[in-house]
Design an enzyme around this catalytic site. Sequence first.
Site, PDB file in Angstrom:
ATOM      1  N   GLY A  11       5.246 107.946  91.832  1.00 24.83           N
ATOM      2  CA  GLY A  11       6.557 107.875  91.164  1.00 24.83           C
ATOM      3  C   GLY A  11       6.673 108.929  90.080  1.00 24.83           C
ATOM      4  O   GLY A  11       5.724 109.154  89.333  1.00 24.83           O
ATOM      5  N   ARG A  21       3.930 122.617  83.159  1.00 25.54           N
ATOM      6  CA  ARG A  21       3.996 123.832  82.318  1.00 25.54           C
ATOM      7  C   ARG A  21       2.661 124.081  81.625  1.00 25.54           C
ATOM      8  O   ARG A  21       2.163 125.211  81.595  1.00 25.54           O
ATOM      9  CB  ARG A  21       5.127 123.642  81.292  1.00 25.54           C
ATOM     10  CG  ARG A  21       5.215 124.701  80.213  1.00 25.54           C
ATOM     11  CD  ARG A  21       6.379 124.348  79.291  1.00 25.54           C
ATOM     12  NE  ARG A  21       6.516 125.254  78.171  1.00 25.54           N
ATOM     13  CZ  ARG A  21       5.909 125.085  77.004  1.00 25.54           C
ATOM     14  NH1 ARG A  21       5.110 124.051  76.811  1.00 25.54           N
ATOM     15  NH2 ARG A  21       6.121 125.946  76.026  1.00 25.54           N
ATOM     16  N   ALA A  22       2.070 123.007  81.096  1.00 23.05           N
ATOM     17  CA  ALA A  22       0.799 123.168  80.378  1.00 23.05           C
ATOM     18  C   ALA A  22      -0.302 123.633  81.329  1.00 23.05           C
ATOM     19  O   ALA A  22      -1.106 124.508  80.974  1.00 23.05           O
ATOM     20  CB  ALA A  22       0.413 121.839  79.721  1.00 23.05           C
ATOM     21  N   VAL A  24       0.021 125.340  84.182  1.00 26.86           N
ATOM     22  CA  VAL A  24       0.265 126.719  84.630  1.00 26.86           C
ATOM     23  C   VAL A  24      -0.070 127.715  83.512  1.00 26.86           C
ATOM     24  O   VAL A  24      -0.804 128.688  83.721  1.00 26.86           O
ATOM     25  CB  VAL A  24       1.740 126.882  85.096  1.00 26.86           C
ATOM     26  CG1 VAL A  24       2.088 128.346  85.332  1.00 26.86           C
ATOM     27  CG2 VAL A  24       1.986 126.052  86.348  1.00 26.86           C
ATOM     28  N   ARG A  72       5.215 109.579  97.918  1.00 26.26           N
ATOM     29  CA  ARG A  72       4.195 108.540  98.069  1.00 26.26           C
ATOM     30  C   ARG A  72       3.725 108.705  99.507  1.00 26.26           C
ATOM     31  O   ARG A  72       4.349 108.181 100.430  1.00 26.26           O
ATOM     32  CB  ARG A  72       4.800 107.158  97.872  1.00 26.26           C
ATOM     33  CG  ARG A  72       5.346 106.903  96.469  1.00 26.26           C
ATOM     34  CD  ARG A  72       5.594 105.417  96.276  1.00 26.26           C
ATOM     35  NE  ARG A  72       6.331 105.123  95.059  1.00 26.26           N
ATOM     36  CZ  ARG A  72       5.775 105.045  93.850  1.00 26.26           C
ATOM     37  NH1 ARG A  72       4.500 105.299  93.701  1.00 26.26           N
ATOM     38  NH2 ARG A  72       6.510 104.728  92.803  1.00 26.26           N
ATOM     39  N   ASP A 103      -2.595 105.837  89.571  1.00 27.55           N
ATOM     40  CA  ASP A 103      -3.769 105.269  90.207  1.00 27.55           C
ATOM     41  C   ASP A 103      -3.931 105.661  91.693  1.00 27.55           C
ATOM     42  O   ASP A 103      -5.006 106.083  92.136  1.00 27.55           O
ATOM     43  CB  ASP A 103      -3.534 103.759  89.991  1.00 27.55           C
ATOM     44  CG  ASP A 103      -4.394 102.863  90.758  1.00 27.55           C
ATOM     45  OD1 ASP A 103      -5.594 103.095  90.727  1.00 27.55           O
ATOM     46  OD2 ASP A 103      -3.849 101.921  91.348  1.00 27.55           O
ATOM     47  N   THR A 126       2.736 108.269  84.757  1.00 30.68           N
ATOM     48  CA  THR A 126       3.422 107.100  85.318  1.00 30.68           C
ATOM     49  C   THR A 126       4.101 106.360  84.176  1.00 30.68           C
ATOM     50  O   THR A 126       3.539 106.264  83.078  1.00 30.68           O
ATOM     51  CB  THR A 126       2.459 106.129  86.052  1.00 30.68           C
ATOM     52  OG1 THR A 126       3.126 104.864  86.246  1.00 30.68           O
ATOM     53  CG2 THR A 126       1.167 105.868  85.290  1.00 30.68           C
ATOM     54  N   ASP A 128       4.376 103.285  84.017  1.00 32.94           N
ATOM     55  CA  ASP A 128       3.840 101.919  83.925  1.00 32.94           C
ATOM     56  C   ASP A 128       2.783 101.711  82.835  1.00 32.94           C
ATOM     57  O   ASP A 128       2.491 100.579  82.482  1.00 32.94           O
ATOM     58  CB  ASP A 128       3.233 101.499  85.270  1.00 32.94           C
ATOM     59  CG  ASP A 128       4.265 101.486  86.390  1.00 32.94           C
ATOM     60  OD1 ASP A 128       5.463 101.357  86.088  1.00 32.94           O
ATOM     61  OD2 ASP A 128       3.863 101.606  87.565  1.00 32.94           O
ATOM     62  N   ASP A 130      -0.351 101.882  83.078  1.00 35.15           N
ATOM     63  CA  ASP A 130      -1.313 100.918  83.626  1.00 35.15           C
ATOM     64  C   ASP A 130      -2.639 101.569  84.015  1.00 35.15           C
ATOM     65  O   ASP A 130      -3.308 101.116  84.940  1.00 35.15           O
ATOM     66  CB  ASP A 130      -0.687 100.219  84.848  1.00 35.15           C
ATOM     67  CG  ASP A 130      -0.301 101.203  85.933  1.00 35.15           C
ATOM     68  OD1 ASP A 130      -0.425 102.421  85.719  1.00 35.15           O
ATOM     69  OD2 ASP A 130       0.118 100.741  87.005  1.00 35.15           O
ATOM     70  N   ARG A 163      25.737  84.206  75.934  1.00 33.34           N
ATOM     71  CA  ARG A 163      25.110  84.124  77.261  1.00 33.34           C
ATOM     72  C   ARG A 163      23.596  84.308  77.213  1.00 33.34           C
ATOM     73  O   ARG A 163      23.057  84.893  76.267  1.00 33.34           O
ATOM     74  CB  ARG A 163      25.685  85.199  78.187  1.00 33.34           C
ATOM     75  CG  ARG A 163      26.993  84.787  78.811  1.00 33.34           C
ATOM     76  CD  ARG A 163      27.557  85.901  79.663  1.00 33.34           C
ATOM     77  NE  ARG A 163      28.785  85.468  80.325  1.00 33.34           N
ATOM     78  CZ  ARG A 163      29.675  86.288  80.855  1.00 33.34           C
ATOM     79  NH1 ARG A 163      29.505  87.585  80.782  1.00 33.34           N
ATOM     80  NH2 ARG A 163      30.746  85.805  81.457  1.00 33.34           N
ATOM     81  N   ARG A 172       5.536  97.619  88.102  1.00 30.51           N
ATOM     82  CA  ARG A 172       4.810  97.208  89.310  1.00 30.51           C
ATOM     83  C   ARG A 172       4.125  95.860  89.073  1.00 30.51           C
ATOM     84  O   ARG A 172       4.826  94.913  88.747  1.00 30.51           O
ATOM     85  CB  ARG A 172       3.800  98.282  89.714  1.00 30.51           C
ATOM     86  CG  ARG A 172       3.417  98.226  91.178  1.00 30.51           C
ATOM     87  CD  ARG A 172       2.480  99.325  91.548  1.00 30.51           C
ATOM     88  NE  ARG A 172       3.164 100.607  91.645  1.00 30.51           N
ATOM     89  CZ  ARG A 172       3.806 101.022  92.729  1.00 30.51           C
ATOM     90  NH1 ARG A 172       3.849 100.268  93.798  1.00 30.51           N
ATOM     91  NH2 ARG A 172       4.402 102.194  92.741  1.00 30.51           N
ATOM     92  N   GLY A 186      13.572  92.731  70.376  1.00 26.38           N
ATOM     93  CA  GLY A 186      13.724  91.387  69.786  1.00 26.38           C
ATOM     94  C   GLY A 186      14.065  90.334  70.819  1.00 26.38           C
ATOM     95  O   GLY A 186      14.849  89.411  70.548  1.00 26.38           O
TER      96      GLY A 186
HETATM   97  O1  F6P Z   1       4.970 103.292  89.375  1.00 28.61           O
HETATM   98  C1  F6P Z   1       6.228 103.592  88.859  1.00 28.61           C
HETATM   99  C2  F6P Z   1       7.255 102.672  89.437  1.00 28.61           C
HETATM  100  O2  F6P Z   1       8.509 103.011  88.870  1.00 28.61           O
HETATM  101  C3  F6P Z   1       6.977 101.171  89.258  1.00 28.61           C
HETATM  102  O3  F6P Z   1       7.296 100.706  87.979  1.00 28.61           O
HETATM  103  C4  F6P Z   1       7.833 100.585  90.339  1.00 28.61           C
HETATM  104  O4  F6P Z   1       7.345  99.349  90.774  1.00 28.61           O
HETATM  105  C5  F6P Z   1       7.724 101.614  91.433  1.00 28.61           C
HETATM  106  O5  F6P Z   1       7.346 102.832  90.829  1.00 28.61           O
HETATM  107  C6  F6P Z   1       8.975 101.819  92.233  1.00 28.61           C
HETATM  108  O6  F6P Z   1       8.682 102.725  93.234  1.00 28.61           O
HETATM  109  P1  F6P Z   1       9.742 103.421  94.159  1.00 28.61           P
HETATM  110  O7  F6P Z   1      10.462 104.462  93.357  1.00 28.61           O
HETATM  111  O8  F6P Z   1       8.925 104.011  95.247  1.00 28.61           O
HETATM  112  O9  F6P Z   1      10.683 102.366  94.603  1.00 28.61           O
END
Ligand code: F6P
Length: 323
Positions: A11, A21-22, A24, A72, A103, A126, A128, A130, A163, A172, A186
Site C-alpha cells: 500500500g 528522493r533520498a 536516489v 501487491r 511487512d 506504511t 499502519d 505495524d 448522535r 489492517r 477525544g
Molecule cells: O497497509 C495499508 C492499508 O491501507 C491497510 O490499512 C488496509 O487494510 C489496506 O492497506 C488496504 O489495502 P488495499 O488498498 O489493497 O485495499
Amino acid sequence: MKKIAVLTSGGDAPGMNAAIRAVVRTAIFHGVEVIGVRRGYDGLMDGDFMPMDAASVSDIIQRGGTVLKTSRSVRFKTQEGILAAKQKVKDAGIEGMVLIGGDGTFKGAKEFSELSGVHSMGVPGTIDNDLFGTDFTIGYDTAINTVIEAVDKIRDTASSHHRLFFVEVMGRDTGFIALNCGIAAGAEDILIPESKTNIDEVVKRIDAGIKRNKSSFIIIVAEGDVPGGAYEIAKQVTEKCSYFESRVTVIGHMQRGGNPSASDRILASRLGVAATEGLLNGRKNEMAGLINNQIVFTPFSQTRKHLVDINEGLLNMAHMLGS
Ligand code: F6P
C-alpha cells in the site's frame, strides 16, 4: 556496488516519494547508478525499469502516493515469479536494492535474496505503523492527521444532532491508527483488535456519558477489530442502546493520500539515506528504522507485525479521558 535499484511495494503511504528522493540522491552522491523499478515487484518481474538521476526526483518530496507506482504482487509469491525477477535484475546489472514498503515487502525480499543472491535494504513505508524495529513508519503521521481532521468534522455534526458515530479507520489487523487517532480526537471509545471488544462494556460507557449529558459520542473502530468493522459493531451496540441515533462513517482510502507531514518527510529522508548507505556499506536484508531518534537496523525476518505490542496503558488512558 556500481548500480542499485529502488522500488515501492504494498500500500502506498505519504512520504514514499521523499524516501525515493533520498535513496536516489544518496546513491548518486556516492557515485552509484540508480534504477527505478515501476509498480513494485510486478515491475521487477517485468523489467519495468527506468534510470534515475538527481533531477528525476526534483519536486516530489511534498507529494503523496509514489511516483514509482506500487503493487501487491501475487505473482512474486511464486518461485516462477522470483526467478523471472532474478533474470531481469541480472540483465540490468543491478547489484542491490532499496525497498520501500511494509511487512509483505520485506518477506518477499528475503525470499528473493535467498534465490537470487541479490540483497536488499528496507525502508518502512506504511500508514499502519505495524513494523517492529522503528518507532514510526513513513506515512503514519500524515494518516493520523488526516483521520483526526475528518473526526473533528464528524464531531461538529454529531454534537449538533446528538448522535453516536462509529468511525472506522484503517490499520489492517492492528490498532495503532485507531488508538492514537482516538486519543487525539477525544473519542469516547476506541475499539482495536489487540484488546477484546466487549459490547456490554461499550454500552456501559455510553450510558455513563449520557448520565453526564454528553451531546455526542464518537467511537473509533479499527477495521480489524474482531467482532467486525464499524457497521457490525454499530449493529450490536444499537441493539442494546437505541436511545441515541447512530451513524457509521468509514474513512477509507483518503487515509492513504495527501501531502506528507513534515515528520514523515524528515523520517523518510533519514531512513532513505540510512538504508542506502547501509546497502553500499555491505549491510543486507535489514530494515532501517528510527528508535529514540537513533538509526537502527532490524533483520527482515524480525520486522513482522505480530512482534509489535500496542501500549495498553494508552488505551486505559483514552478511556479515562473520554469518559
Ligand atoms: O497497509 C495499508 C492499508 O491501507 C491497510 O490499512 C488496509 O487494510 C489496506 O492497506 C488496504 O489495502 P488495499 O488498498 O489493497 O485495499
